[in-house]
Design a protein around this motif. Sequence first.
Motif, mmCIF file in Angstrom:
data_model
loop_
_atom_site.group_PDB
_atom_site.id
_atom_site.type_symbol
_atom_site.label_atom_id
_atom_site.label_comp_id
_atom_site.label_asym_id
_atom_site.label_seq_id
_atom_site.Cartn_x
_atom_site.Cartn_y
_atom_site.Cartn_z
ATOM 1 N N VAL A 66 -11.025 -4.839 6.288
ATOM 2 C CA VAL A 66 -9.714 -4.420 5.775
ATOM 3 C C VAL A 66 -8.975 -3.684 6.877
ATOM 4 O O VAL A 66 -9.575 -2.925 7.652
ATOM 5 N N LEU A 67 -7.669 -3.921 6.961
ATOM 6 C CA LEU A 67 -6.834 -3.097 7.826
ATOM 7 C C LEU A 67 -5.543 -2.764 7.088
ATOM 8 O O LEU A 67 -5.162 -3.425 6.121
ATOM 9 N N HIS A 68 -4.900 -1.718 7.547
ATOM 10 C CA HIS A 68 -3.657 -1.254 6.942
ATOM 11 C C HIS A 68 -2.529 -1.396 7.958
ATOM 12 O O HIS A 68 -2.701 -1.047 9.135
ATOM 13 N N LEU A 69 -1.409 -1.930 7.508
ATOM 14 C CA LEU A 69 -0.217 -2.010 8.342
ATOM 15 C C LEU A 69 0.821 -1.052 7.781
ATOM 16 O O LEU A 69 1.385 -1.287 6.708
ATOM 17 N N ASN A 70 1.052 0.030 8.501
ATOM 18 C CA ASN A 70 1.989 1.064 8.063
ATOM 19 C C ASN A 70 3.347 0.870 8.704
ATOM 20 O O ASN A 70 3.455 0.765 9.933
ATOM 21 N N ARG A 76 0.840 -1.190 0.000
ATOM 22 C CA ARG A 76 0.000 0.000 0.000
ATOM 23 C C ARG A 76 0.887 1.257 0.000
ATOM 24 O O ARG A 76 2.066 1.201 0.299
ATOM 25 N N GLY A 77 0.201 2.386 -0.353
ATOM 26 C CA GLY A 77 0.900 3.664 -0.354
ATOM 27 C C GLY A 77 1.393 4.033 -1.741
ATOM 28 O O GLY A 77 1.265 3.274 -2.700
ATOM 29 N N SER A 78 1.968 5.223 -1.839
ATOM 30 C CA SER A 78 2.520 5.683 -3.116
ATOM 31 C C SER A 78 4.043 5.651 -3.046
ATOM 32 O O SER A 78 4.642 4.596 -3.273
ATOM 33 N N HIS A 79 4.672 6.766 -2.680
ATOM 34 C CA HIS A 79 6.138 6.792 -2.664
ATOM 35 C C HIS A 79 6.722 5.830 -1.629
ATOM 36 O O HIS A 79 7.867 5.393 -1.753
ATOM 37 N N ILE A 80 5.927 5.451 -0.603
ATOM 38 C CA ILE A 80 6.462 4.593 0.457
ATOM 39 C C ILE A 80 6.727 3.168 -0.031
ATOM 40 O O ILE A 80 7.419 2.406 0.650
ATOM 41 N N ARG A 81 6.208 2.793 -1.193
ATOM 42 C CA ARG A 81 6.454 1.434 -1.691
ATOM 43 C C ARG A 81 7.916 1.210 -2.048
ATOM 44 O O ARG A 81 8.363 0.067 -2.141
ATOM 45 N N ASP A 82 8.620 2.292 -2.282
ATOM 46 C CA ASP A 82 10.034 2.192 -2.628
ATOM 47 C C ASP A 82 10.922 1.922 -1.421
ATOM 48 O O ASP A 82 12.099 1.604 -1.582
#
Length: 363
Positions: free
Chosen positions: A77-81, A50-56
């Motif tokens: 759904v849950l998100h793990l940041n 998930r995410g935009s620039h954070i995938r890098d």
Amino acid sequence: MATIEKLPEYRLFIHPFDVNELRKDIWIDDPVSAKLTINGKKYEVDIAYRGSHIRDFPKKSYQISFYKPSTYRNANVLHLNAEYKDPSFIRNKLSFDFFNAIGCLAPKARFVFLKVNGRNEGVYLELESVDERFLANRKLPAGSIFYAVDGDANFSLMSDLDKEVKKSLAFGYEQKCGTQEDTDHLHKMIIDINTISRDDFEKEIANYINVDKYLRWLAGVVFTQNFDGFVHNYALYRNKENGLYEIIPWDYDATWGRDVNGKEMESDYLRVTGFNTLTARILDVKTFRNQYKNLLKDIVNNQFTVDYLKPKIERMHASLRPYVLLDPYKKDSIDRFDKEPDYILNYIEGRTAFIKREVELLD
């Protein structure tokens, strides 16, 4: 002394073939199947980056969808940041807790420790998804939800990205739930925000926006100093019972004195009047401006103080520290992690002084 809380451990198993599929193209949103074990209970899930620039970043963030059983903690759904660029790990959660404290809707968040295929992946922030279940869990009326996905979500007829007239008023938003009628209503609101006369604006905008909630959200963005928060990093919820919109914050790691890259952001960087067309028009109304002024004064003396926030910061830091030492991406930065509570508290002091000065200029 701060209370040390034990973090839930999430054990994720992804077949090696599917791990390769995920890594093949990190920008594809297609999920793969996985098994997730929490407190001895197994869940069959889909998982995607998930995410935009954070995938890098080396440490990935994930979106997890449950399908057997279909819910966990009353969510599908849950998100793990990974919170990779935040040396404290706590800015996102601290922000959402702060928004709740000042009377705004915000996602629930908690820290967990993640293992993938037996390997430590480290500390993660579990974030609640803003969707139909977000509303149901709070016993809120059903309604439409739009995610602000880029700088075109600026409540303007002009793009914030290329400074030209938008080809579509849908630009900048991704509809999470609702109908075409809800999309049409959003378009009409954006047009009216930009075209209602100054004399009629105070009366007419109250047909679209819960102004009190908007001002509380605005204050939250200003205090936490989320520079992108005015045209991005939010969800727009329209309550079907009263027909009014309110804003839910999202993605608040670049806050409390650090920018999106984790670099220092001076405590006077963001003006108290914020940005975007809707904010400018609302604060142009004397009644609303005075309401905002009083709100800032109340928050700066109550929820945005070192006395109020220091115990929360220290408690989160103490609970995370043993797990940061096990995080393969962050354990070598433990000295920086240990300095962050004082850094955040210094930001609060500096931001407090700035806001107290600036609020007197709001006439």
